[in-house]
Motif scaffolding. Structure first.
Motif, PDB file in Angstrom:
ATOM      1  N   TRP A 195      10.397  -2.297  -2.818  1.00  0.00           N
ATOM      2  CA  TRP A 195       9.526  -2.845  -1.783  1.00  0.00           C
ATOM      3  C   TRP A 195       8.569  -1.941  -1.199  1.00  0.00           C
ATOM      4  CZ3 TRP A 195       8.456  -7.589   0.508  1.00  0.00           C
ATOM      5  CH2 TRP A 195       9.290  -8.367   0.340  1.00  0.00           C
ATOM      6  N   GLY A 196       9.093  -0.620  -1.354  1.00  0.00           N
ATOM      7  CA  GLY A 196       8.308   0.395  -0.865  1.00  0.00           C
ATOM      8  C   GLY A 196       6.979   0.614  -1.722  1.00  0.00           C
ATOM      9  N   THR A 197       7.342   0.428  -3.188  1.00  0.00           N
ATOM     10  CA  THR A 197       6.153   0.545  -4.061  1.00  0.00           C
ATOM     11  C   THR A 197       5.234  -0.361  -3.869  1.00  0.00           C
ATOM     12  OG1 THR A 197       7.498   1.473  -6.020  1.00  0.00           O
ATOM     13  CG2 THR A 197       5.617   0.190  -6.717  1.00  0.00           C
ATOM     14  N   MET A 198       5.671  -1.819  -3.684  1.00  0.00           N
ATOM     15  CA  MET A 198       4.921  -3.052  -3.307  1.00  0.00           C
ATOM     16  C   MET A 198       4.060  -2.597  -1.918  1.00  0.00           C
ATOM     17  SD  MET A 198       5.668  -6.740  -1.789  1.00  0.00           S
ATOM     18  CE  MET A 198       5.961  -6.207  -0.382  1.00  0.00           C
ATOM     19  N   ILE A 199       4.543  -2.042  -1.022  1.00  0.00           N
ATOM     20  CA  ILE A 199       3.973  -1.663   0.257  1.00  0.00           C
ATOM     21  C   ILE A 199       2.733  -0.871  -0.162  1.00  0.00           C
ATOM     22  CG2 ILE A 199       4.060  -0.785   2.336  1.00  0.00           C
ATOM     23  CD1 ILE A 199       6.889  -2.003   2.613  1.00  0.00           C
ATOM     24  N   ILE A 200       2.937   0.356  -0.801  1.00  0.00           N
ATOM     25  CA  ILE A 200       1.988   1.069  -0.865  1.00  0.00           C
ATOM     26  C   ILE A 200       0.805   0.613  -1.887  1.00  0.00           C
ATOM     27  CG2 ILE A 200       1.391   3.338  -2.494  1.00  0.00           C
ATOM     28  CD1 ILE A 200       3.681   4.591  -1.279  1.00  0.00           C
ATOM     29  N   PHE A 201       1.105  -0.199  -3.113  1.00  0.00           N
ATOM     30  CA  PHE A 201       0.427  -0.832  -3.972  1.00  0.00           C
ATOM     31  C   PHE A 201      -0.597  -1.793  -3.079  1.00  0.00           C
ATOM     32  CE2 PHE A 201      -0.705  -4.311  -7.167  1.00  0.00           C
ATOM     33  CZ  PHE A 201      -1.578  -3.372  -8.060  1.00  0.00           C
ATOM     34  N   ASP A 202      -0.086  -2.669  -2.343  1.00  0.00           N
ATOM     35  CA  ASP A 202      -0.991  -3.586  -1.683  1.00  0.00           C
ATOM     36  C   ASP A 202      -1.620  -3.050  -0.404  1.00  0.00           C
ATOM     37  OD1 ASP A 202       0.229  -5.450  -3.255  1.00  0.00           O
ATOM     38  OD2 ASP A 202       1.387  -6.555  -1.596  1.00  0.00           O
ATOM     39  N   TYR A 203      -1.302  -1.870   0.046  1.00  0.00           N
ATOM     40  CA  TYR A 203      -1.987  -1.339   1.149  1.00  0.00           C
ATOM     41  C   TYR A 203      -3.118  -0.446   0.504  1.00  0.00           C
ATOM     42  CZ  TYR A 203      -3.466   1.857   4.808  1.00  0.00           C
ATOM     43  OH  TYR A 203      -4.287   2.497   5.836  1.00  0.00           O
ATOM     44  N   ILE A 270      -6.021  -5.606   8.669  1.00  0.00           N
ATOM     45  CA  ILE A 270      -6.063  -4.196   8.740  1.00  0.00           C
ATOM     46  C   ILE A 270      -4.623  -3.752   9.209  1.00  0.00           C
ATOM     47  CG2 ILE A 270      -6.840  -2.259   9.864  1.00  0.00           C
ATOM     48  CD1 ILE A 270      -9.633  -3.208   9.167  1.00  0.00           C
ATOM     49  N   GLN A 271      -4.262  -4.480  10.571  1.00  0.00           N
ATOM     50  CA  GLN A 271      -3.080  -4.358  11.340  1.00  0.00           C
ATOM     51  C   GLN A 271      -1.861  -4.494  10.414  1.00  0.00           C
ATOM     52  OE1 GLN A 271      -2.454  -2.808  13.991  1.00  0.00           O
ATOM     53  NE2 GLN A 271      -4.338  -3.059  15.406  1.00  0.00           N
ATOM     54  N   PHE A 272      -1.933  -5.700   9.862  1.00  0.00           N
ATOM     55  CA  PHE A 272      -0.649  -6.115   8.844  1.00  0.00           C
ATOM     56  C   PHE A 272      -0.603  -5.223   8.085  1.00  0.00           C
ATOM     57  CE2 PHE A 272      -2.022 -10.676   9.319  1.00  0.00           C
ATOM     58  CZ  PHE A 272      -1.677 -10.727  10.923  1.00  0.00           C
ATOM     59  N   HIS A 273      -1.510  -4.566   7.209  1.00  0.00           N
ATOM     60  CA  HIS A 273      -1.210  -3.401   6.174  1.00  0.00           C
ATOM     61  C   HIS A 273      -0.665  -2.258   6.974  1.00  0.00           C
ATOM     62  CE1 HIS A 273      -4.208  -5.885   3.497  1.00  0.00           C
ATOM     63  NE2 HIS A 273      -2.950  -5.719   2.967  1.00  0.00           N
ATOM     64  N   GLU A 274      -1.341  -1.993   8.086  1.00  0.00           N
ATOM     65  CA  GLU A 274      -0.723  -0.651   8.543  1.00  0.00           C
ATOM     66  C   GLU A 274       0.782  -0.819   9.357  1.00  0.00           C
ATOM     67  OE1 GLU A 274      -2.410   2.018   8.954  1.00  0.00           O
ATOM     68  OE2 GLU A 274      -4.440   1.475   8.371  1.00  0.00           O
ATOM     69  N   SER A 275       0.955  -1.925   9.830  1.00  0.00           N
ATOM     70  CA  SER A 275       2.372  -2.111  10.445  1.00  0.00           C
ATOM     71  C   SER A 275       3.443  -2.198   9.130  1.00  0.00           C
ATOM     72  CB  SER A 275       2.642  -3.423  11.161  1.00  0.00           C
ATOM     73  OG  SER A 275       2.137  -4.515  10.511  1.00  0.00           O
ATOM     74  N   MET A 276       2.934  -2.804   8.035  1.00  0.00           N
ATOM     75  CA  MET A 276       3.825  -2.661   6.821  1.00  0.00           C
ATOM     76  C   MET A 276       4.123  -1.465   6.219  1.00  0.00           C
ATOM     77  SD  MET A 276       5.601  -5.599   5.962  1.00  0.00           S
ATOM     78  CE  MET A 276       5.817  -4.928   4.309  1.00  0.00           C
ATOM     79  N   LEU A 277       2.902  -0.690   6.103  1.00  0.00           N
ATOM     80  CA  LEU A 277       2.964   0.837   5.610  1.00  0.00           C
ATOM     81  C   LEU A 277       4.060   1.640   6.583  1.00  0.00           C
ATOM     82  CD1 LEU A 277       1.950   2.790   3.581  1.00  0.00           C
ATOM     83  CD2 LEU A 277       0.386   3.401   5.258  1.00  0.00           C
ATOM     84  N   ARG A 278       4.170   1.347   7.729  1.00  0.00           N
ATOM     85  CA  ARG A 278       5.015   2.253   8.496  1.00  0.00           C
ATOM     86  C   ARG A 278       6.434   1.601   8.838  1.00  0.00           C
ATOM     87  NH1 ARG A 278      -0.039   3.520   8.839  1.00  0.00           N
ATOM     88  NH2 ARG A 278      -0.622   5.377   9.479  1.00  0.00           N
ATOM     89  N   THR A 279       6.994   0.564   8.089  1.00  0.00           N
ATOM     90  CA  THR A 279       8.211   0.129   8.157  1.00  0.00           C
ATOM     91  C   THR A 279       9.225   0.869   7.349  1.00  0.00           C
ATOM     92  OG1 THR A 279       7.946  -1.365   6.298  1.00  0.00           O
ATOM     93  CG2 THR A 279       7.443  -2.336   8.543  1.00  0.00           C
ATOM     94  N   MET A 280       8.992   1.735   6.277  1.00  0.00           N
ATOM     95  CA  MET A 280       9.897   2.499   5.694  1.00  0.00           C
ATOM     96  C   MET A 280       9.444   3.978   5.168  1.00  0.00           C
ATOM     97  SD  MET A 280      10.454   0.864   2.053  1.00  0.00           S
ATOM     98  CE  MET A 280      10.444  -0.918   2.464  1.00  0.00           C
ATOM     99  N   CYS A 281      10.229   4.741   4.775  1.00  0.00           N
ATOM    100  CA  CYS A 281      10.153   6.114   4.310  1.00  0.00           C
ATOM    101  C   CYS A 281      10.741   6.039   2.948  1.00  0.00           C
ATOM    102  CB  CYS A 281      10.556   6.914   5.275  1.00  0.00           C
ATOM    103  SG  CYS A 281       9.263   7.107   6.617  1.00  0.00           S
TER     104      CYS A 281
END
Length: 357
Positions: A195-203, A270-281
């Motif tokens: 999921w972290g990979t998907m979040i970065i790739f989609d961002y 833009i907000q959707f992507h920003e919030s998703m990026l910051r959901t996990m580390c």
């Protein structure tokens, strides 16, 4: 879990560009999508989706650029993509071929996307947003910097995907876990990392047609249960815990147009992507290294284009519209945002380690 190795992908790309087509069948909702696409069987026995999007050729170019970005980042979860001309299929006229149904014009660019047999097309997986309710309830109000009152709480939560109780059920069991890796079972940790990979790739690609479209649905319909539904272009393997990122045509070009030109919707996506990026580390270390290496390049967009044009000569033939200017300007910025978040993650981990017990 292993996906498609680079050597195998390269072999298929060469074969797909030069090989003949044995048969052509009409696309369906669970196999290649919209009617103007087609499902091909190639001479080597492999299958592919032929994606035709003229006159919106930036969608074809976005698909192939997204693939070469995935290769640059070391991902093996994006099916290989190569470009061809519609003439090559129109001239061959293989069995089952009906040009009237496809309505393809000559001399147009078509994307050939390898069909991965082991991808499960049935809706068996969901995204659990329960631990991210702050994002769910106010998707467009989430701060771009992640400095909400519940920031510390949201950073200690994670999301997982779970398989449905039976093949006939589409409702899946929801699991909420604490985000500390030591508390997760191996399978959950593997899923979380993907999921972290998907979040970065989609961002980076700006993909609005995966999780972001579901966040948009929540806002428009005021229905948080939308986030419990299957994501049609995130598909599990029939074997093991592999997650495949399919249908990436919006990436980098059409997506950037939506984000930065269509002012009525750009701010919320833009907000959707920003919030998703910051959901996990929780990210794969190999992905982090590749991201940071690309960021260090003086012109990351040129590096990606150089790779794509070197590996697929037809990339140069696709007409470039205003979306390409946005890609040139915004891709380095979004890459920098990802690197900054990774640095923030490192700092949070350091602070947690240094905290007195």
């Amino acid at each position: 879990p292993a996906g498609i190795p680079e050597e195998e992908a390269d072999s298929w790309l060469t074969s797909a560009r030069s090989g003949r087509v044995q048969s052509v069948r009409a696309a369906t909702w669970d196999r290649c999508g919209r009617p103007q696409n087609a499902f091909l069987t190639l001479a080597d026995g492999t299958s592919a989706c032929a994606r035709y999007r003229h006159p919106r050729d930036r969608l074809v170019l976005g698909e192939v650029l997204s693939y070469w970005l995935s290769r640059t980042l070391g991902l093996d979860s994006v099916p290989p993509v190569t470009l061809t001309f519609s003439d090559s299929l129109l001239e061959q006229k293989p069995r089952d071929f009906c040009s009237e149904e496809l309505r393809w014009e000559p001399a147009q660019t078509v994307a050939l996307i390898r069909w991965v047999d082991e991808v499960d097309s049935r809706p068996k997986y969901v995204f659990n947003f329960l631990s991210l309710c702050q994002v769910c309830k106010s998707a467009t109000n989430a701060t771009a910097t992640g400095n909400s009152e519940n920031e510390s709480e949201s950073k200690t939560k994670a999301t997982t995907i779970t398989e449905s109780e039976s093949e006939s059920e589409t409702k899946a069991t929801e699991i909420s876990q604490t985000a500390h890796p030591s508390s997760l079972k191996l399978e959950s940790l593997v899923t979380l990392a993907q999921w972290g990979t998907m979040i970065i790739f989609d961002y980076l690609t700006g993909n609005y047609d995966r999780v972001a479209s579901m966040q948009d649905g929540v806002e428009r319909e005021n229905d948080p249960t939308i986030l419990e539904q299957s994501i049609r272009n995130l598909r599990p393997s029939k074997r093991g815990a592999k997650l495949w990122l399919i249908d990436n045509e919006s990436g980098l070009l059409d997506a950037y147009t939506v984000l930065y030109l269509q002012h009525s919707v750009n701010s919320k996506f833009i907000q959707f992507h920003e919030s998703m990026l910051r959901t996990m580390c929780v990210f794969q270390s190999s992905l982090v290294r590749r991201v940071e290496r690309l960021y260090q390049h003086p012109a990351p967009h040129r590096a990606l284009m150089r790779t794509a044009t070197h590996r697929d000569a037809l990339v140069r033939k696709v007409a470039r519209d205003e979306s390409f200017r946005l890609f040139r300007e915004k891709f380095p910025q979004r890459l920098a945002n990802v690197v900054r978040w990774i640095q923030d993650c490192r700092e949070m981990v350091k602070q947690e380690k240094d905290r007195p017990r």
